[in-house]
Design a protein around this motif. Structure first.
Motif, PDB file in Angstrom:
ATOM      1  N   ASP A 118      -1.148  -8.558  19.827  1.00 29.73           N
ATOM      2  CA  ASP A 118      -0.636  -7.345  20.470  1.00 29.73           C
ATOM      3  C   ASP A 118       0.850  -7.490  20.791  1.00 29.73           C
ATOM      4  O   ASP A 118       1.464  -8.536  20.518  1.00 29.73           O
ATOM      5  CB  ASP A 118      -1.468  -6.969  21.701  1.00 29.73           C
ATOM      6  CG  ASP A 118      -1.367  -7.966  22.839  1.00 29.73           C
ATOM      7  OD1 ASP A 118      -0.426  -8.795  22.865  1.00 29.73           O
ATOM      8  OD2 ASP A 118      -2.246  -7.923  23.722  1.00 29.73           O
ATOM      9  N   TYR A 135      -7.910   2.507   5.269  1.00 27.98           N
ATOM     10  CA  TYR A 135      -8.088   2.404   6.714  1.00 27.98           C
ATOM     11  C   TYR A 135      -9.187   1.392   7.010  1.00 27.98           C
ATOM     12  O   TYR A 135     -10.060   1.164   6.185  1.00 27.98           O
ATOM     13  CB  TYR A 135      -8.500   3.762   7.302  1.00 27.98           C
ATOM     14  CG  TYR A 135      -7.532   4.870   6.963  1.00 27.98           C
ATOM     15  CD1 TYR A 135      -6.446   5.136   7.784  1.00 27.98           C
ATOM     16  CD2 TYR A 135      -7.699   5.641   5.814  1.00 27.98           C
ATOM     17  CE1 TYR A 135      -5.545   6.149   7.473  1.00 27.98           C
ATOM     18  CE2 TYR A 135      -6.809   6.643   5.498  1.00 27.98           C
ATOM     19  CZ  TYR A 135      -5.731   6.899   6.329  1.00 27.98           C
ATOM     20  OH  TYR A 135      -4.844   7.893   6.012  1.00 27.98           O
ATOM     21  N   VAL A 175     -11.836   0.745  16.955  1.00 28.68           N
ATOM     22  CA  VAL A 175     -10.391   0.760  16.718  1.00 28.68           C
ATOM     23  C   VAL A 175     -10.181   1.098  15.240  1.00 28.68           C
ATOM     24  O   VAL A 175     -10.764   0.453  14.368  1.00 28.68           O
ATOM     25  CB  VAL A 175      -9.764  -0.616  17.047  1.00 28.68           C
ATOM     26  CG1 VAL A 175      -8.280  -0.637  16.719  1.00 28.68           C
ATOM     27  CG2 VAL A 175     -10.015  -0.968  18.507  1.00 28.68           C
ATOM     28  N   LEU A 217      -7.365   1.554  12.253  1.00 25.87           N
ATOM     29  CA  LEU A 217      -5.993   1.239  11.873  1.00 25.87           C
ATOM     30  C   LEU A 217      -5.770   1.538  10.394  1.00 25.87           C
ATOM     31  O   LEU A 217      -6.694   1.496   9.591  1.00 25.87           O
ATOM     32  CB  LEU A 217      -5.693  -0.238  12.147  1.00 25.87           C
ATOM     33  CG  LEU A 217      -5.814  -0.682  13.604  1.00 25.87           C
ATOM     34  CD1 LEU A 217      -5.681  -2.194  13.702  1.00 25.87           C
ATOM     35  CD2 LEU A 217      -4.774   0.007  14.469  1.00 25.87           C
ATOM     36  N   GLU A 243      -1.504  -0.948  11.085  1.00 30.13           N
ATOM     37  CA  GLU A 243      -0.683  -0.163  12.000  1.00 30.13           C
ATOM     38  C   GLU A 243      -1.510   0.990  12.546  1.00 30.13           C
ATOM     39  O   GLU A 243      -2.381   1.527  11.853  1.00 30.13           O
ATOM     40  CB  GLU A 243       0.536   0.380  11.253  1.00 30.13           C
ATOM     41  CG  GLU A 243       1.509   1.120  12.121  1.00 30.13           C
ATOM     42  CD  GLU A 243       2.750   1.507  11.350  1.00 30.13           C
ATOM     43  OE1 GLU A 243       2.802   2.649  10.848  1.00 30.13           O
ATOM     44  OE2 GLU A 243       3.652   0.661  11.226  1.00 30.13           O
ATOM     45  N   ALA A 244      -1.228   1.382  13.782  1.00 35.84           N
ATOM     46  CA  ALA A 244      -1.895   2.538  14.377  1.00 35.84           C
ATOM     47  C   ALA A 244      -1.534   3.789  13.582  1.00 35.84           C
ATOM     48  O   ALA A 244      -0.423   3.906  13.057  1.00 35.84           O
ATOM     49  CB  ALA A 244      -1.470   2.695  15.830  1.00 35.84           C
ATOM     50  N   GLN A 275      -0.242   7.290  13.280  1.00 38.25           N
ATOM     51  CA  GLN A 275       0.686   8.044  14.118  1.00 38.25           C
ATOM     52  C   GLN A 275       0.364   9.536  14.195  1.00 38.25           C
ATOM     53  O   GLN A 275       0.549  10.167  15.227  1.00 38.25           O
ATOM     54  CB  GLN A 275       2.125   7.864  13.613  1.00 38.25           C
ATOM     55  CG  GLN A 275       2.580   6.419  13.598  1.00 38.25           C
ATOM     56  CD  GLN A 275       2.551   5.771  14.967  1.00 38.25           C
ATOM     57  OE1 GLN A 275       2.946   6.370  15.958  1.00 38.25           O
ATOM     58  NE2 GLN A 275       2.055   4.544  15.032  1.00 38.25           N
ATOM     59  N   PHE A 292      -5.467  10.930  12.085  1.00 30.62           N
ATOM     60  CA  PHE A 292      -6.382  10.106  12.862  1.00 30.62           C
ATOM     61  C   PHE A 292      -7.717  10.810  13.061  1.00 30.62           C
ATOM     62  O   PHE A 292      -8.776  10.214  12.870  1.00 30.62           O
ATOM     63  CB  PHE A 292      -5.785   9.733  14.223  1.00 30.62           C
ATOM     64  CG  PHE A 292      -6.728   8.911  15.050  1.00 30.62           C
ATOM     65  CD1 PHE A 292      -6.811   7.545  14.862  1.00 30.62           C
ATOM     66  CD2 PHE A 292      -7.557   9.508  15.974  1.00 30.62           C
ATOM     67  CE1 PHE A 292      -7.704   6.773  15.594  1.00 30.62           C
ATOM     68  CE2 PHE A 292      -8.464   8.752  16.722  1.00 30.62           C
ATOM     69  CZ  PHE A 292      -8.533   7.384  16.519  1.00 30.62           C
TER      70      PHE A 292
END
Length: 102
Positions: free
Chosen positions: A15, A36, A57, A59, A72-73, A75, A80
């Motif tokens: 993190d 993903y 989670v 990503l 990576e998250a 955006q 999402f």
């Protein structure tokens, strides 16, 4: 699913504070040219597993200039939401999703 003959893959992610966290890859998804991963926290201690809220989670898998993959998250909220809905549908038999997770 990203699964070896011994079970799901385990990833160690770092993190922003430099702390390492282990996650189990529970599913992967390819949509167009994008990829993903759906992850849940992984614990060695069964008691910690029971106490965890089991948050999923999600990503995005990206590549740097050298071809190395990193996570990576996501955006964009619309992207999402679309990916999360697909994962939740695919994983509904394995996980009990709360309404607030949707």
């Amino acid at each position: 699913m990203a699964q070896s003959e011994y079970g799901n893959d385990i990833l160690t992610l770092v993190d922003e504070d430099g702390q390492e966290h282990e996650f189990e890859v529970v599913d992967t998804l390819e949509m167009g040219e994008e990829r993903y991963m759906a992850l849940v926290a992984s614990y060695d201690d069964p008691q910690e597993t029971l106490e965890d809220d089991g948050e999923l989670v999600i990503l995005k898998v990206l590549e740097d200039e050298d071809g190395e993959e990193y996570l990576e998250a996501i955006q964009e909220e619309e992207e999402f939401d679309q990916v999360a809905a697909i994962f939740m549908e695919r994983l509904e038999d394995d996980f009990d999703f709360n309404e607030e997770d949707e």
